[in-house]
Design a protein around this motif. Structure first.
Motif, PDB file in Angstrom:
ATOM      1  N   ASP A   1      38.185 -17.086  55.706  1.00  0.00           N
ATOM      2  CA  ASP A   1      38.226 -16.623  56.458  1.00  0.00           C
ATOM      3  C   ASP A   1      37.218 -16.619  57.303  1.00  0.00           C
ATOM      4  N   GLU A   2      35.948 -16.295  56.528  1.00  0.00           N
ATOM      5  CA  GLU A   2      34.718 -16.341  57.299  1.00  0.00           C
ATOM      6  C   GLU A   2      34.575 -17.271  58.295  1.00  0.00           C
ATOM      7  N   ILE A   3      34.845 -18.519  57.784  1.00  0.00           N
ATOM      8  CA  ILE A   3      34.540 -19.860  58.425  1.00  0.00           C
ATOM      9  C   ILE A   3      35.407 -19.698  59.348  1.00  0.00           C
TER      10      ILE A   3
ATOM     11  N   GLY B   1      38.856 -29.602  53.694  1.00  0.00           N
ATOM     12  CA  GLY B   1      37.413 -30.425  54.744  1.00  0.00           C
ATOM     13  C   GLY B   1      37.282 -29.377  55.714  1.00  0.00           C
ATOM     14  N   LEU B   2      37.169 -28.261  54.554  1.00  0.00           N
ATOM     15  CA  LEU B   2      36.195 -27.291  55.870  1.00  0.00           C
ATOM     16  C   LEU B   2      34.648 -27.292  55.268  1.00  0.00           C
ATOM     17  N   VAL B   3      34.469 -27.542  54.582  1.00  0.00           N
ATOM     18  CA  VAL B   3      33.599 -28.127  53.380  1.00  0.00           C
ATOM     19  C   VAL B   3      32.803 -29.403  53.342  1.00  0.00           C
ATOM     20  N   GLU B   4      31.846 -29.703  53.788  1.00  0.00           N
ATOM     21  CA  GLU B   4      31.217 -31.032  52.782  1.00  0.00           C
ATOM     22  C   GLU B   4      29.734 -30.851  52.204  1.00  0.00           C
TER      23      GLU B   4
ATOM     24  N   GLY C   1      26.879 -27.777  49.211  1.00  0.00           N
ATOM     25  CA  GLY C   1      27.426 -27.678  50.793  1.00  0.00           C
ATOM     26  C   GLY C   1      26.901 -27.108  52.402  1.00  0.00           C
ATOM     27  N   VAL C   2      27.892 -27.015  53.186  1.00  0.00           N
ATOM     28  CA  VAL C   2      27.460 -26.774  54.627  1.00  0.00           C
ATOM     29  C   VAL C   2      29.203 -26.887  54.905  1.00  0.00           C
ATOM     30  N   VAL C   3      28.768 -25.731  55.311  1.00  0.00           N
ATOM     31  CA  VAL C   3      30.138 -25.132  56.572  1.00  0.00           C
ATOM     32  C   VAL C   3      30.239 -26.962  57.348  1.00  0.00           C
ATOM     33  N   ALA C   4      31.540 -27.445  56.909  1.00  0.00           N
ATOM     34  CA  ALA C   4      31.778 -28.900  58.151  1.00  0.00           C
ATOM     35  C   ALA C   4      31.857 -28.487  59.348  1.00  0.00           C
TER      36      ALA C   4
END
Lengths: 227, 227
Positions: free
Chosen positions: A26-28, A66-69, A76-79
């Motif tokens: 949700d936050e992404i 696929g939302l996070v790399e 991890g970072v937000v994609a």
DNA sequence: ATGTCAATTATTGGATACATAACACCTTCG
DNA sequence: CGAAGGTGTTATGTATCCAATAATTGACAT
């Protein structure tokens, strides 16, 4: 709405890792977590009042979606979504939807056809009222009905998955009232092709429909881009 | 092979969770782990000389890929694949490949085109030699070259992902020498449509090509099914 | 003063220990 | 004799602890 669809938002109970995953999703989607933002496991664990273990599982699932790399031992970072990639995703969705509507045209049962017609008719008052949220909800049902009418469960799953994945990144809903009536007109054209049993035509019109929505959104993003 | 492609099987070193995931993927693909088999975390941990933590991460990733089904607090089982679902997957791959080759026809650079022609020519001696493994390797490169020639990175990723996912379930390679020359003939027809710039034609031929492979495999599975 | 190398620190990957829910079997009651 | 409830066992979910690695910073040499 009385049509068997549920919101399926079983949040805030059940597995903690699932709660964390849903919250992060949700936050992404909302943009609270900006693209490229670092996701510190301990920090997230503290924020959710849990340990790192469920946080890690949530991050793995998000990475799979696929939302996070995730890079090994580098967190991890937000994609990060480039405009090109977003357009690529839209094009992919458009092509898959086009495939779906073609197959659906040839395979849908009379019941499914009447269901689709019923849905389409139902959208007329929504457009007139200008209720964007209601139209968004209808639109999802319209397209998912088509997915299922392909009678290819796997394809339907893929279509829904990709659509959701894209949805998570369009942080701004389309707030243009004009778009609604155009969208419905395009649905109308698709419905007509389906009624005529012309899957190819339905397919081309669906592709155009999706790409219209894409360019419309893309223009909006371009106008409001931060840097 | 001298063409920049690597086997990328960086196994037995790196992250343990990745090693476990790869191993399980292979075993599911090979049929060593039968569909429906329960996946006990502790048992797997012992088998791989690791703890449950990386095993769990591997299982999550496999679940995201669709090879494993996880039910909360009830463990994981190898995904049960019905023949219908396998056919659905094949059809989906066929449709996506068809989309890819159409886009690729319109967008590929001269360099990519010559690369594809080169690959195709390269397959002639392979077919004559009857080396199924070599042809399989070539075939993958042929199709992946087309994916990339769409100039849509997301679509290419999706195509590869779905193809791999399907690959994991075809436990038996096609060992029919005759199929090779038929496959190459079909490639030939696709190449011709590409050369003429007729994306629609290339698309239809690719779809037929993939469905041919599917029915051929399906017949084989049907003949060798256990019960 | 700048570049390189090494040591330190912070963060992720993995192991182990503990809590909790589900399933099976046994006992008991109808 | 059958069914229902409870208890015990087993496996999953979570927490905490340890190890390995990468980034950062500082010192030394050029």
């Amino acid at each position: 709405m009385a049509n068997g669809f549920e919101t399926e938002d079983d949040d805030d109970r059940g597995l903690i890792s699932d709660r964390i995953r849903n919250a992060l999703t949700d936050e992404i989607a909302a943009g609270t977590l900006a693209a490229g933002a670092a996701l510190d496991e301990q920090q997230l664990a503290d924020r959710f009042g849990a340990s790192r273990t469920p946080v890690r599982e949530a991050l793995r699932q998000l990475a799979a979606g696929g939302l996070v790399e995730l890079r090994a031992r580098r967190g991890g970072v937000v994609a990060r979504m480039t405009p090109e990639r977003i357009m690529d995703m839209f094009e992919t969705v458009a092509e898959i939807e086009a495939v779906c509507v073609r197959l659906a045209t040839y395979r849908m049962t009379p019941l499914e056809r009447s269901r689709l017609i019923e849905l389409h008719e139902f959208s007329r008052p929504i457009v007139e009222s200008g209720d964007v949220d209601a139209y968004d909800s209808f639109n999802r049902q319209f397209h998912e009905t088509i997915y299922h009418a392909t009678h290819n469960g796997f394809l339907a799953e893929q279509a829904i998955a990709i659509r959701n994945r894209l949805n998570a990144f369009r942080r701004t809903q389309l707030r243009q009232g004009e778009r609604l009536s155009r969208s419905r007109d395009e649905h109308e054209a698709i419905m007509q092709a389906i009624a005529e049993g012309d899957g190819e035509m339905a397919s081309r019109r669906m592709r155009a429909h999706m790409l219209n929505a894409a360019t419309s959104l893309s223009r909006f993003i371009e106008a409001n881009k931060p840097a």
